[in-house]
Design a protein around this motif. Structure first.
Motif, PDB file in Angstrom:
ATOM      1  N   ALA A 131       0.823  -1.204   0.000  1.00 48.52           N
ATOM      2  CA  ALA A 131       0.000   0.000   0.000  1.00 48.52           C
ATOM      3  C   ALA A 131       0.857   1.254   0.000  1.00 48.52           C
ATOM      4  O   ALA A 131       0.576   2.217  -0.725  1.00 48.52           O
ATOM      5  N   LEU A 132       1.923   1.255   0.796  1.00 43.39           N
ATOM      6  CA  LEU A 132       2.805   2.419   0.853  1.00 43.39           C
ATOM      7  C   LEU A 132       3.511   2.656  -0.477  1.00 43.39           C
ATOM      8  O   LEU A 132       3.619   3.794  -0.949  1.00 43.39           O
ATOM      9  N   LEU A 133       4.011   1.581  -1.088  1.00 41.65           N
ATOM     10  CA  LEU A 133       4.680   1.720  -2.383  1.00 41.65           C
ATOM     11  C   LEU A 133       3.718   2.214  -3.458  1.00 41.65           C
ATOM     12  O   LEU A 133       4.052   3.089  -4.269  1.00 41.65           O
ATOM     13  N   SER A 134       2.511   1.665  -3.464  1.00 40.88           N
ATOM     14  CA  SER A 134       1.534   2.075  -4.467  1.00 40.88           C
ATOM     15  C   SER A 134       1.131   3.534  -4.283  1.00 40.88           C
ATOM     16  O   SER A 134       1.027   4.282  -5.255  1.00 40.88           O
ATOM     17  N   MET A 135       0.899   3.944  -3.042  1.00 40.97           N
ATOM     18  CA  MET A 135       0.538   5.332  -2.794  1.00 40.97           C
ATOM     19  C   MET A 135       1.683   6.275  -3.133  1.00 40.97           C
ATOM     20  O   MET A 135       1.463   7.412  -3.557  1.00 40.97           O
ATOM     21  N   ALA A 136       2.927   5.797  -2.958  1.00 41.34           N
ATOM     22  CA  ALA A 136       4.075   6.612  -3.366  1.00 41.34           C
ATOM     23  C   ALA A 136       4.063   6.814  -4.875  1.00 41.34           C
ATOM     24  O   ALA A 136       4.370   7.905  -5.378  1.00 41.34           O
ATOM     25  N   ILE A 290       4.197   1.437  -8.299  1.00 44.60           N
ATOM     26  CA  ILE A 290       2.916   0.750  -8.166  1.00 44.60           C
ATOM     27  C   ILE A 290       3.078  -0.739  -8.435  1.00 44.60           C
ATOM     28  O   ILE A 290       2.507  -1.582  -7.735  1.00 44.60           O
ATOM     29  N   ALA A 291       3.869  -1.076  -9.458  1.00 41.87           N
ATOM     30  CA  ALA A 291       4.119  -2.488  -9.751  1.00 41.87           C
ATOM     31  C   ALA A 291       4.820  -3.170  -8.577  1.00 41.87           C
ATOM     32  O   ALA A 291       4.511  -4.319  -8.228  1.00 41.87           O
ATOM     33  N   ALA A 292       5.777  -2.451  -7.949  1.00 42.96           N
ATOM     34  CA  ALA A 292       6.452  -3.003  -6.772  1.00 42.96           C
ATOM     35  C   ALA A 292       5.469  -3.228  -5.636  1.00 42.96           C
ATOM     36  O   ALA A 292       5.564  -4.215  -4.892  1.00 42.96           O
ATOM     37  N   GLY A 293       4.495  -2.320  -5.490  1.00 41.42           N
ATOM     38  CA  GLY A 293       3.484  -2.490  -4.457  1.00 41.42           C
ATOM     39  C   GLY A 293       2.622  -3.708  -4.708  1.00 41.42           C
ATOM     40  O   GLY A 293       2.257  -4.422  -3.774  1.00 41.42           O
ATOM     41  N   ILE A 294       2.309  -3.967  -5.969  1.00 37.38           N
ATOM     42  CA  ILE A 294       1.519  -5.135  -6.329  1.00 37.38           C
ATOM     43  C   ILE A 294       2.264  -6.410  -5.979  1.00 37.38           C
ATOM     44  O   ILE A 294       1.724  -7.346  -5.396  1.00 37.38           O
ATOM     45  N   VAL A 295       3.555  -6.451  -6.346  1.00 36.74           N
ATOM     46  CA  VAL A 295       4.360  -7.630  -6.076  1.00 36.74           C
ATOM     47  C   VAL A 295       4.507  -7.854  -4.576  1.00 36.74           C
ATOM     48  O   VAL A 295       4.372  -8.975  -4.076  1.00 36.74           O
ATOM     49  N   ALA A 296       4.759  -6.765  -3.834  1.00 34.84           N
ATOM     50  CA  ALA A 296       4.942  -6.888  -2.384  1.00 34.84           C
ATOM     51  C   ALA A 296       3.676  -7.375  -1.701  1.00 34.84           C
ATOM     52  O   ALA A 296       3.711  -8.180  -0.777  1.00 34.84           O
TER      53      ALA A 296
END
Length: 300
Positions: A131-136, A290-296
């Motif tokens: 969530a944090l990565l995606s919001m970033a 956002i892609a990193a947030g999805i993977v995480a």
């Protein structure tokens, strides 16, 4: 603890709806002077109903199980067909496509909150990190590569409409994960969507009637509006809902919610293309975050 397996095929299924929905926001903004927002939503689903009728019309027959589960489909139709799209088109009258999709990108947070409060789904550390990565990534698009832009951000009424719309979509997505309808209906995607659209047309019809009774609504018919209706009915409605429903069933609502953050990136690119501007480097950075947030979010 159970894990969610995110395969490339499932990721592709969940990536296509944000792309189509980004186009929906851009097209919805383009036709604001041609058709009232609530009427646009009703006409969109009326066309979608005509498309689905030969594919899943059997669900309207007696004994299909639709009447036995009418409460479930009435709620799905209200949240996914009636409220979400109507509020989005209404928001586009006072907000830009990028801003509308950016507000909608708070989806992962609402997904996690509703899952914890009402569906007994615990929040994991990978989901919080995702969530944090995606919001970033969303913040990068919002700032347009310049963090000083965030200090000058102004919210309008359309942004508040989208907050309500996003909550309704998060609730809708969680309800999709529950299998309360007959197996034959769940196995036939067109029938499953048709069951929602039937009730959704009723809800959106009531909203449209109120719009015409309380405002000076009018429609400017022509090829631009006809083309827009075909796109929003075939792409963001029928195809996107099919892909989203299947993706939610495979990956789960919490993981699927992170893919919604791709929508503002796609909206920014499409808006830039319509304005004759090339995508900027910060779009690539936002996509990577956002892609990193999805993977995480999909990790154990």
């Amino acid at each position: 603890m159970t894990t969610t397996r995110l395969t490339p095929a499932t990721a592709a299924l969940l990536t296509l709806p944000p792309l189509l929905w980004a186009g929906n926001a851009v097209v919805g903004r383009m036709v604001t002077e041609l058709v009232p927002p609530l009427t646009l939503n009703f006409l969109r689903w009326l066309v979608a109903f005509a498309i689905l009728l030969p594919l899943g019309g059997w669900v309207l027959r007696r004994g299909s199980g639709l009447l036995a589960h009418w409460r479930r489909f009435a709620l799905l139709g209200l949240l996914g067909v009636g409220m979400y799209n109507a509020l989005q088109y209404l928001a586009l009258h006072t907000s830009s496509p990028v801003n509308v999709t950016l507000v909608a990108s708070s989806m992962p947070l609402w997904m996690l909150a509703l899952g914890t409060l009402f569906f007994r789904s615990p929040v994991t550390r990978p989901q919080l990190l995702g969530a944090l990565l995606s919001m970033a990534g969303v913040a990068v698009v919002l700032a347009r590569g310049d963090w000083a832009q965030l200090a000058r951000l102004k919210l309008v009424a359309g942004d508040l409409y989208m907050v309500v719309a996003t909550i309704s979509w998060a609730w809708y997505s969680w309800l999709l994960a529950r299998r309360d309808e007959p197996d034959a209906m769940r196995a036939d995607w067109a029938a499953f969507l048709m069951a929602q659209v039937v009730f959704g047309l009723g809800w959106s019809g009531l909203l449209t009637a109120g719009e015409w009774a309380l405002t000076d609504a009018r429609i400017d018919w022509g090829w631009p509006l006809a083309a827009a209706l075909l796109y929003v009915a075939i792409g963001p409605a029928v195809l996107a809902y099919r892909f989203w429903n299947l993706g939610v069933q495979r990956a789960g609502p919490a993981v699927a919610g992170f893919f919604g953050n791709l929508t503002p990136v796609f909206a920014a690119v499409l808006s830039a293309l319509f304005l004759g501007e090339a995508p900027r480097p910060y779009h690539a950075l936002a996509f990577a975050l956002i892609a990193a947030g999805i993977v995480a979010s999909a990790r154990r």
